[in-house]
Design a protein around this motif. Structure first.
Motif, PDB file in Angstrom:
ATOM      1  N   THR A  25     -15.049  -2.137   1.377  1.00  0.00           N
ATOM      2  CA  THR A  25     -14.536  -2.919   0.206  1.00  0.00           C
ATOM      3  C   THR A  25     -15.108  -2.756  -1.211  1.00  0.00           C
ATOM      4  O   THR A  25     -16.219  -1.800  -1.042  1.00  0.00           O
ATOM      5  CB  THR A  25     -14.513  -4.561   0.631  1.00  0.00           C
ATOM      6  N   CYS A  55      -2.001   7.351   3.321  1.00  0.00           N
ATOM      7  CA  CYS A  55      -1.041   7.421   2.316  1.00  0.00           C
ATOM      8  C   CYS A  55      -1.135   6.111   1.603  1.00  0.00           C
ATOM      9  O   CYS A  55      -0.062   5.764   1.026  1.00  0.00           O
ATOM     10  CB  CYS A  55       0.228   7.726   2.772  1.00  0.00           C
ATOM     11  N   GLY A  56      -1.967   5.514   1.593  1.00  0.00           N
ATOM     12  CA  GLY A  56      -1.905   3.662   1.254  1.00  0.00           C
ATOM     13  C   GLY A  56      -2.536   3.857  -0.291  1.00  0.00           C
ATOM     14  O   GLY A  56      -2.454   4.381  -1.075  1.00  0.00           O
ATOM     15  N   ASN A  57      -3.567   2.706  -0.175  1.00  0.00           N
ATOM     16  CA  ASN A  57      -4.107   2.331  -1.531  1.00  0.00           C
ATOM     17  C   ASN A  57      -4.631   3.485  -2.388  1.00  0.00           C
ATOM     18  O   ASN A  57      -5.187   3.341  -3.467  1.00  0.00           O
ATOM     19  CB  ASN A  57      -5.173   1.162  -1.106  1.00  0.00           C
ATOM     20  N   LEU A  86       0.482   5.972   8.111  1.00  0.00           N
ATOM     21  CA  LEU A  86       0.809   5.954   6.680  1.00  0.00           C
ATOM     22  C   LEU A  86       0.090   5.119   5.947  1.00  0.00           C
ATOM     23  O   LEU A  86      -0.215   5.735   4.977  1.00  0.00           O
ATOM     24  CB  LEU A  86       2.302   5.558   6.968  1.00  0.00           C
ATOM     25  N   ALA A  87      -0.324   3.964   6.220  1.00  0.00           N
ATOM     26  CA  ALA A  87      -1.029   2.917   5.467  1.00  0.00           C
ATOM     27  C   ALA A  87      -2.505   3.479   5.416  1.00  0.00           C
ATOM     28  O   ALA A  87      -2.964   3.216   4.280  1.00  0.00           O
ATOM     29  CB  ALA A  87      -1.143   1.647   5.901  1.00  0.00           C
ATOM     30  N   THR A  88      -2.933   4.326   6.247  1.00  0.00           N
ATOM     31  CA  THR A  88      -4.421   4.961   6.393  1.00  0.00           C
ATOM     32  C   THR A  88      -4.248   6.321   5.354  1.00  0.00           C
ATOM     33  O   THR A  88      -5.067   6.192   4.439  1.00  0.00           O
ATOM     34  CB  THR A  88      -4.807   5.353   7.704  1.00  0.00           C
ATOM     35  N   GLU A 145     -12.886   3.404   1.131  1.00  0.00           N
ATOM     36  CA  GLU A 145     -11.673   2.489   0.829  1.00  0.00           C
ATOM     37  C   GLU A 145     -10.798   2.284   1.886  1.00  0.00           C
ATOM     38  O   GLU A 145     -10.262   1.482   2.246  1.00  0.00           O
ATOM     39  CB  GLU A 145     -10.868   2.867  -0.657  1.00  0.00           C
ATOM     40  N   GLN A 146     -10.396   3.743   2.589  1.00  0.00           N
ATOM     41  CA  GLN A 146      -9.462   3.943   3.481  1.00  0.00           C
ATOM     42  C   GLN A 146     -10.025   3.555   5.154  1.00  0.00           C
ATOM     43  O   GLN A 146      -9.352   4.037   6.023  1.00  0.00           O
ATOM     44  CB  GLN A 146      -8.675   5.129   3.453  1.00  0.00           C
ATOM     45  N   SER A 147     -11.255   3.113   5.179  1.00  0.00           N
ATOM     46  CA  SER A 147     -11.569   3.019   6.419  1.00  0.00           C
ATOM     47  C   SER A 147     -12.486   1.585   6.561  1.00  0.00           C
ATOM     48  O   SER A 147     -11.995   0.221   6.310  1.00  0.00           O
ATOM     49  CB  SER A 147     -12.715   4.168   7.060  1.00  0.00           C
ATOM     50  N   ASN A 155       0.858  -1.218  -0.103  1.00  0.00           N
ATOM     51  CA  ASN A 155       0.199   0.137   0.013  1.00  0.00           C
ATOM     52  C   ASN A 155       0.802   1.114  -0.090  1.00  0.00           C
ATOM     53  O   ASN A 155       1.841   1.439   0.717  1.00  0.00           O
ATOM     54  CB  ASN A 155      -1.080   0.130   1.217  1.00  0.00           C
ATOM     55  N   GLY A 156       0.338   2.166  -0.669  1.00  0.00           N
ATOM     56  CA  GLY A 156       1.174   3.449  -1.100  1.00  0.00           C
ATOM     57  C   GLY A 156       1.970   3.371  -2.325  1.00  0.00           C
ATOM     58  O   GLY A 156       2.395   4.360  -2.679  1.00  0.00           O
ATOM     59  N   TYR A 193      -4.191   5.958  -3.838  1.00  0.00           N
ATOM     60  CA  TYR A 193      -3.325   6.524  -4.849  1.00  0.00           C
ATOM     61  C   TYR A 193      -3.800   5.753  -6.243  1.00  0.00           C
ATOM     62  O   TYR A 193      -3.836   6.138  -7.226  1.00  0.00           O
ATOM     63  CB  TYR A 193      -1.992   6.710  -4.626  1.00  0.00           C
ATOM     64  N   GLU A 194      -4.192   4.523  -5.747  1.00  0.00           N
ATOM     65  CA  GLU A 194      -4.519   3.701  -6.960  1.00  0.00           C
ATOM     66  C   GLU A 194      -6.092   3.426  -7.263  1.00  0.00           C
ATOM     67  O   GLU A 194      -6.470   3.084  -8.249  1.00  0.00           O
ATOM     68  CB  GLU A 194      -4.192   1.932  -6.550  1.00  0.00           C
ATOM     69  N   LEU A 195      -6.695   4.406  -6.482  1.00  0.00           N
ATOM     70  CA  LEU A 195      -8.378   4.238  -7.000  1.00  0.00           C
ATOM     71  C   LEU A 195      -8.434   4.901  -8.288  1.00  0.00           C
ATOM     72  O   LEU A 195      -7.982   5.878  -8.813  1.00  0.00           O
ATOM     73  CB  LEU A 195      -8.911   4.994  -6.027  1.00  0.00           C
ATOM     74  N   SER A 196      -9.407   4.265  -9.134  1.00  0.00           N
ATOM     75  CA  SER A 196      -9.661   4.772 -10.378  1.00  0.00           C
ATOM     76  C   SER A 196     -10.915   5.763 -10.552  1.00  0.00           C
ATOM     77  O   SER A 196     -10.812   6.332 -11.557  1.00  0.00           O
ATOM     78  CB  SER A 196     -10.105   3.362 -11.571  1.00  0.00           C
TER      79      SER A 196
END
Lengths: 431, 431
Positions: free
Chosen positions: B41, B115-117, B111-113, B36-38, A286-287, B119-122
């Motif tokens: 899914t 600054c994590g996934n 950081l994972a929360t 997504e960040q809490s 992640n990140g 950035y990858e969301l479409s």
């Protein structure tokens, strides 16, 4: 099974390949990066003798021009001199060789060298690290994955097919008891692998000690009944001391896997964990979108995964085909191949973890494009939200992989497999 | 001196502000990121009850639309539905509140929360973390800078002006003896501070033990003569065990500062070093360009520096005005102000390290725009390549800062100060 091979075996140099963009001339920019990241500064200074430059300066080994663009990819590039006419932004691949003696076998300083100030140079309007090849000294200093693919297969009890797994969802909010209940359901369905979400580490509402206790009791009960011990990747991401303590907690409770968010912990902490760990390390990326989403900024997965494998990751996330994120399929395929390509030893590969929006429908294409079942194939909603329940969701995944490996059309296979039929009806996009 | 203040004091939430871009509707994307960040899914699953969502789901607190663009900033954004007409890419700032209870006072999971996934969301075609505000629990768990500005001033013996420093150049290639010779020259000239280059850590041609020994002997000799002990930031960046050992080596040799490449070591390793350290920690930000160069990807300095200060950095690099890199001056000014803004205590600020292409000419503007002398002002070539030698290079820097603080025009000051005159002739761009 396909075998992947590395592209070069350097001896006394560190080879780094970049994609760059510039309106100044690719050769000039390649030399600027080589200088900045080795012996140079912004003006020539007294100590920079010819002898020292010969010994310490990075060398431009290769330049391959690509296409050109009318607009710069990133802001801040210096404009060309008074050349007249509008600027064109030429792209190209450059290969640099850094003297090994500048760095030594030192992952953190390697990072500062190949991934440091160079992104900030105004000579270019785009720079991405594509690949790295490292001298054998790195393989001698860093032991790499401890368990890797064979060790993971042994602990998970899965010999010759993808390890099928899921993620505890909702990502956050479940209590330890609720998490254990979910593990019971999934374990009874026959799942191989379960992981914590990367957002779930050691929060007040689900302290890691309590969660590990509840989950491992459930897993042990399941194992007593079925003989199969589910591999559960406990997210031990934390400050280092706590992370090592969490590892010991998992080990003492009979757990068989720990997970870390790689960017949250960093290379040195992963190296420390690798020294201590008696369990496979599941590396969550992640990140990663920040490193990769822009084509002319950051790092390609091929280069990135080498660092984390050296530091000790046994499993590495690679996203999945037709994922819920932005990433195109060809990039995912390259990532899977990268993890399966040996660096210094045949067994220093990492197990690719395929996840994100997976429900089984992607299995045939995943197998066709990579030729491997050395994968963890992880579905969250794809299992838990199956219309016939999680057990059927898992069976649908198994059926999809059977079809993939045997070369049977998925829809044909679905005619005799109701769980697969239901999963297609629920998750497939209309054709 | 100007005092900077923080913008909000949250209690039970972690506040994160982002700049995003999307063609789907900013509200929708803000909700997608929050989900997504809490708790979320990609499909609703059985365990995600309303009660759990109320407790664990991140909340969209504020949306501020900005401009719109015709082209997406990043690839991979999902196109809008069948709305007809060409897509527009709306930018905006969104403020999210994550329940503190999802994370706990845990920097790696924070950081994972934030600054994590995401950035990858479409759902978006651009996402950058702008700022963070953290509950007091973070300030209680993480001690922050141990020396900070007052402790650094005390050790460097500089009370009320910028600490003037330089970097050992060439970046790599000098032997320990050559490095010590340079330190002797610079120390005799009266320099306050010297640092290793970030490329120079513990390589075969200059082992850290030998370099520290040679350099500290030179510094002690200088101190015996002049009473002034030069602060030398030894680059101890390495695997954790080696890094802690290097720290002890520096301390035992009488050193007064250690330096680390922050991205190379990661937050948990910095936390460990902070626990062990009896010396100020000089935080180098190399690799930072990847986080910041794109306006719609990565992390703004304001958010980033809070994490590293909490973990224990005493000094933080901020680039400099009219630098050799791509970064515009207003961004550098924001970074300096950010380091000087307290988080939880008045003394948890970090000393901003101004460097990159500095030669003194930037001093008046730096002082005018920040109103502070609480800086390290570091010139490499600007001192070492001065036409009258390094001692004159340093005097020119001192003269430039005198002029800046006293509000004297630099060129007027140069008429009575030959070293300043020479530095202007050598380094100033033609006006």
């Amino acid at each position: 099974m396909i075998r992947y091979e590395r592209w070069i075996m350097p001896d006394d140099v560190i080879v780094a390949k970049y994609r760059i963009e510039t309106c100044l001339g690719i050769e000039q920019v390649a030399e600027a990066i080589a200088g900045e990241q080795s012996s140079g500064t912004f003006v020539r200074i007294p100590g920079e003798t010819d002898e020292l430059k010969r010994r310490a300066r990075a060398r431009v080994a290769k330049i391959e021009p690509l296409d050109a663009a009318d607009c710069p990819a990133l802001p801040g590039g210096r404009p060309p001199g008074k050349s007249g006419g509008p600027a064109r932004f030429q792209r190209g691949e450059i290969t640099l060789e850094f003297p090994f003696d500048n760095v030594g076998a030192n992952l953190p300083t390697l990072l500062a060298t190949v991934c440091g100030n160079l992104y900030e140079l105004s000579d270019h309007s785009g720079c991405k690290l594509l690949d790295l090849e490292l001298p054998a000294a790195f393989g001698e200093k860093y032991p790499g994955p401890q368990f890797g693919i064979p060790g993971t297969r042994r602990l998970a009890g899965v010999a010759d097919r993808p390890i099928l797994g899921t993620i505890v969802k909702p990502s956050v909010g479940l209590s330890p008891a609720q998490t254990a209940d979910l593990v019971r359901t999934l374990g009874a369905a026959g799942i191989d692998f379960i992981k914590d979400d990367e957002l779930m580490a050691n929060p007040p509402h689900s302290p890691l000690d309590q969660r590990v206790g509840a989950v491992m009791r459930a897993i042990q009960e399941l194992a007593d009944q079925s003989g199969k011990k589910v591999m559960y990747a406990v997210n031990i991401t934390d400050d280092l001391e706590a992370m090592l303590r969490h590892h010991d907690t998992v080990l003492a409770a009979g757990g068989t896997c720990v997970m870390v968010s790689l960017h949250s912990v960093g290379l040195p902490a992963l190296v420390e964990l690798r020294k201590r760990s008696a369990l496979p390390i599941h590396g969550h990326r992640n990140g990663w979108g920040m490193y990769t989403r822009h084509p002319l900024l950051g790092v390609e997965y091929t280069a990135w995964q080498k660092l984390w494998r050296l530091a000790g990751a046994d499993h590495l996330h690679v996203n999945g085909l037709q994922n819920k994120f932005w990433e195109p399929d060809d990039s995912v395929v390259r990532s899977i191949r990268a993890c399966l390509t040996p660096m210094f030893r045949p067994d220093d590969t990492a197990m690719p973890v395929v996840s994100s929006g997976q429900w089984g429908g992607q299995a045939p294409e995943t197998y066709r494009l990579t030729g491997t079942t050395d994968l963890m194939y992880v579905a969250g909603g794809g299992i838990l939200a199956h219309p016939m329940g999680p057990a059927a969701g898992l069976r649908a995944l198994q059926q999809a992989w059977e079809a993939a490996v045997q070369g049977i059309d998925l829809h044909a296979h679905a005619q005799t497999h109701p769980e697969l039929r239901a999963t297609i009806a629920r998750f497939a996009k209309p054709r």
